[in-house]
Structure formats: structure tokens, C-alpha cells
Design an enzyme around this catalytic site. Structure first.
Site, short mmCIF file in Angstrom:
data_model
loop_
_atom_site.label_atom_id
_atom_site.label_comp_id
_atom_site.label_asym_id
_atom_site.label_seq_id
_atom_site.Cartn_x
_atom_site.Cartn_y
_atom_site.Cartn_z
N LYS A 52 28.08 8.98 91.53
CA LYS A 52 26.86 9.46 90.88
C LYS A 52 26.22 10.54 91.74
O LYS A 52 26.56 10.73 92.91
CB LYS A 52 25.88 8.30 90.69
CG LYS A 52 25.39 7.67 91.99
CD LYS A 52 24.41 6.54 91.75
CE LYS A 52 23.92 5.96 93.08
NZ LYS A 52 22.89 4.93 92.91
N TYR A 282 5.15 28.84 109.93
CA TYR A 282 3.86 28.65 109.28
C TYR A 282 2.99 27.62 110.02
O TYR A 282 3.46 26.57 110.44
CB TYR A 282 4.06 28.17 107.84
CG TYR A 282 4.69 29.18 106.93
CD1 TYR A 282 4.13 30.44 106.77
CD2 TYR A 282 5.85 28.87 106.23
CE1 TYR A 282 4.71 31.37 105.93
CE2 TYR A 282 6.44 29.79 105.37
CZ TYR A 282 5.87 31.04 105.23
OH TYR A 282 6.45 31.96 104.39
#
Length: 406
Positions: A52, A282
Site C-alpha cells: 500500500k 528562515y
């Protein structure tokens, strides 16, 4: 792959050099090795390889093929759409999909010979699809033995079994399997696994008394496959283990005899000498503590690297450096100390975020610790922007839609 441009088309393949700018390299021999290791632990039970979520980010079609080559008897996915993609690729092995919504395409699943997990509410929709397709549906009845997610509640189990058997007697379906899922098998000392196992045995007895004769009974996941042989029954569902990652906090992949299959790597895109006190990224939450060489690593959270994983390891030219400052959308920075003239040789050097750790290099577990998460998430979240490159593929021509190493 190619992308259109206003002036024509250009190829996204690498330039004249031998390497991709960034890639997740998937070693299919490692997948085969892990399947064999888990099959040995599970024997005589058979193995379902869970592919999956695009095989936990590793590439569902090539991983499924490699797992089957190594002896997996079944494949498992969450969604019917994932199962149909495997069928479209020509994979005809027994295949179970177990997580549905009211919009799931049960008709397509029946038509494609996909086994369907059934928690109760889906039963009438599955039967309607079987009538429409004029073909019996193959279902696995799921019971909730304590995890509290999907699966029939214990007080509805008798009713679900009875209704399923009525439809089986009418030729509309076949109850192929009975299954449940463990909640704490990755913590072997927890008593809840014993409780779930006892409950599972009880619901099996109820089903058998009602005339159910399943081909497979399955409960064990990867940690239970490795630590609880009493949970194996006829089939084990192994996900994390086939990708070579450990489900246990106190044991490494190597200690379990597993080999991590994914290596996430890129190239250093800039080296820059900076003075003491240079702020990085940042927020300027990090400042150099002396003259330093900063290395720019062109991967970020758009590539699936967790934004919160400051301190995550990156290996360049045999040395592992921490990520400093905030991880950005497309890039992050490592502080390589005062590299001096040697920094000129590091531009374009390979930067490995994680791999098999065999040479002491960084691992997915290291990044999971840096991000405060689990290794499952680290590999699964690597985004489609990062090409998957497959090595040790037995039939390289079989996966035309994926990138390969040149």
C-alpha cells in the site's frame, strides 16, 4: 519522462553526467532478501507483502514483483484503486484491499479478481457488485479485536458471519479469509497482544461453527511475525519489514536480519564560506559558531523531508553533518565547519540523507528521531518529485513508467 515547454519539449532525465540530481534508489535485492527472511520467520504460514501507499514510497509495481519473486504468496493494499493499478501492470497474484468508503469501486474489484476486506457495512454493496458482474466476490471478514479502527465490532460479529454465509450459499460470494489487526505488537511486553489473540481465536470459533471454512486466517503484522509465532495462523501481513526497517525501538534492522531498501540522495548544490555568527535559513534560529562552510542540500519538505527535522544527518564525502536552521520547501543547509580550501571539492558531491547504514551512514531511523516520528513515515512521505531509481531489477523492461539509474 518529458515535460512540455513553450519552446517545445525537454527531457527531465539527467544531463551528460552519470547521476540524477536527486533520487530515491530502491534496491530490489534488499526487498527479496527481506521477504525471504520474513518468510523463514513465518513458516509454515505464508507471506502477504503489503505494498500500500506505493509500497511505503518504494514503488508498488517493482516492489510487488520483487516480493513475489522472493516467495510472497499474497499482496496487500489499503485501497481498491491501488489493487487495480497492480492488476493493470499485469500482476495476477492473490491480492487483498481492505480500506473502503461508500464511493469505493467494488464492481471493479470483483471484476479484477481482487479480494475485498469486509467490516460489515460494505457487505450489501459487495453483493450488489457481484450480481452486477455476474461473478462471486471474494471477501475477507474483518473483526475489531481491540485496535478500535475498522473491522466488525464484537457484538455484531455473529450477524455479519450469518449474513455472509447466506450470500455464500446463494453463490454471490466466497468467504476467503478472516482477519484482524494488532495494536501493540511493536511493544512485545504489552499484554494487549495476548488479549487480542484470545479474542481472535474466539471469533474464529464462532465463524467455524457457522460453517465458514476460510482459506486464510491472518492477524500478524511485521513485529508479530518476528516476535509472536503464536499469531501467525495461515498468513502473515508484512509491510515495514519487507522494506528493511525495524518495527522495534530497541532493535536495529541489522539485528533483525533486515536490509533497508531505500537510499535517499542528492548532490551538494552550493558550498559557501561564511563568517562567525552567520544566520542560516528562515527565522535565523541558527548562527555559526565560527568561520564555517555551509553546504546547500537541494531537498526540502516538498520532497518529503520533514520540516521539523532540523539536526537530521546528511553524509557528504564520508562525513556526516547535521542539518542546521529550518528545513525549507526545496532545500536545507548543513554546517561543515571550517572546511577551508577543501570545500571547493564538495560542490557536486553526493549527499546521502539515509541508506542502509551498513557503513555507519545515516538511516531513516536517524531522521525519524530528528523529526520525532517513526521510520514508516520517513520513507512513505518521500514525494513523487523525487524519482525512484531501481537497482537489481530482474526484468528491467517491466517497469517503463519509473525512472532507472543510467
Amino acid at each position: 519522462m518529458t515535460y512540455p515547454a513553450t519552446t517545445g519539449e525537454f527531457s527531465a532525465a539527467p544531463g551528460p553526467g552519470p547521476r540524477y540530481e536527486r533520487s530515491a534508489v530502491i534496491d530490489l535485492d534488499a526487498i527479496r532478501h527481506n521477504v525471504r527472511r520474513l518468510a523463514a520467520a513465518a513458516s509454515p504460514a505464508k507471506v502477504m507483502a503489503v505494498v500500500k501507499a506505493d509500497a511505503y514510497g518504494h514503488g508498488a509495481v517493482p516492489v510487488a514483483r520483487a516480493a513475489l519473486e522472493a516467495g510472497a504468496a499474497w499482496l496487500g493494499v489499503a485501497h481498491i484503486s491501488e489493487a487495480l493499478a497492480l492488476r493493470a501492470a499485469g500482476i495476477d497474484a492473490p491480492l487483498l484491499a481492505w480500506l473502503h468508503t461508500t464511493e469505493s469501486n467494488f464492481g471493479a474489484a470483483v471484476a479484477a479478481g481482487v479480494d475485498i476486506g469486509c467490516s460489515g457495512w460494505e457487505l450489501e454493496s459487495i453483493v450488489a457488485a457481484a450480481r452486477e458482474q455476474e461473478r462471486p466476490a471474494r471477501i475477507h471478514l474483518k473483526v475489531d479485536t481491540g485496535l478500535g479502527r475498522n473491522g466488525a465490532a464484537l457484538d455484531t460479529w455473529d450477524q455479519l458471519v450469518g449474513e455472509a454465509m447466506e450470500h455464500q450459499d446463494q453463490g454471490l460470494l466466497r468467504v476467503v479469509g478472516i482477519f484482524s489487526h494488532l495494536a501493540v505488537a511493536d511493544e512485545p511486553e504489552r499484554p494487549e497482544t495476548d488479549q487480542q489473540l484470545a479474542t481472535f481465536r474466539e471469533v474464529l470459533a464462532v465463524a467455524e461453527d457457522a460453517g465458514v471454512d476460510p482459506e486464510v486466517r491472518h492477524l500478524a503484522n511485521t513485529p508479530a511475525t518476528l516476535s509472536r509465532p503464536d499469531t501467525h495462523f495461515d498468513l502473515v501481513r508484512v509491510g515495514l519489514g519487507i522494506y528493511g526497517l525495524s518495527p522495534f525501538s530497541g532493535q536495529s534492522s541489522a539485528e533483525l536480519g533486515l536490509r533497508p531498501a531505500m537510499t535517499l540522495r542528492t548532490l551538494v548544490s552550493q558550498c559557501k564560506d561564511v563568517p562567525d555568527g552567520q544566520g542560516v535559513s528562515y527565522g535565523l534560529r541558527y548562527h555559526t559558531s565560527g568561520p564555517s562552510t555551509l553546504g546547500l542540500i537541494p531537498m526540502g519538505y516538498a520532497d518529503g523531508v520533514p520540516r521539523v527535522a532540523t539536526g537530521g544527518p546528511v553524509r557528504v564525502a564520508g562525513t556526516t553533518y547535521p542539518v542546521v536552521g529550518r528545513i525549507a520547501m526545496d532545500q536545507m543547509v548543513i554546517d561543515m565547519g571550517d572546511a577551508g580550501p577543501a570545500s571547493a571539492d564538495l560542490l557536486g558531491a553526493e549527499a546521502e540523507l539515509f541508506g542502509d547504514g551498513a557503513d555507519g551512514g545515516p538511516t531513516a531511523d536517524d531522521w525519524a528521531r530528528a523529526a520525532g516520528t517513526i521510520n514508516y513515515e520517513i520513507v512513505t512521505r518521500i514525494s513523487p518529485r523525487v524519482p525512484r531509481c531501481f537497482v537489481n531489477e530482474e526484468d528491467p523492461g517491466s517497469v517503463s513508467s519509473q525512472e532507472k539509474l543510467p
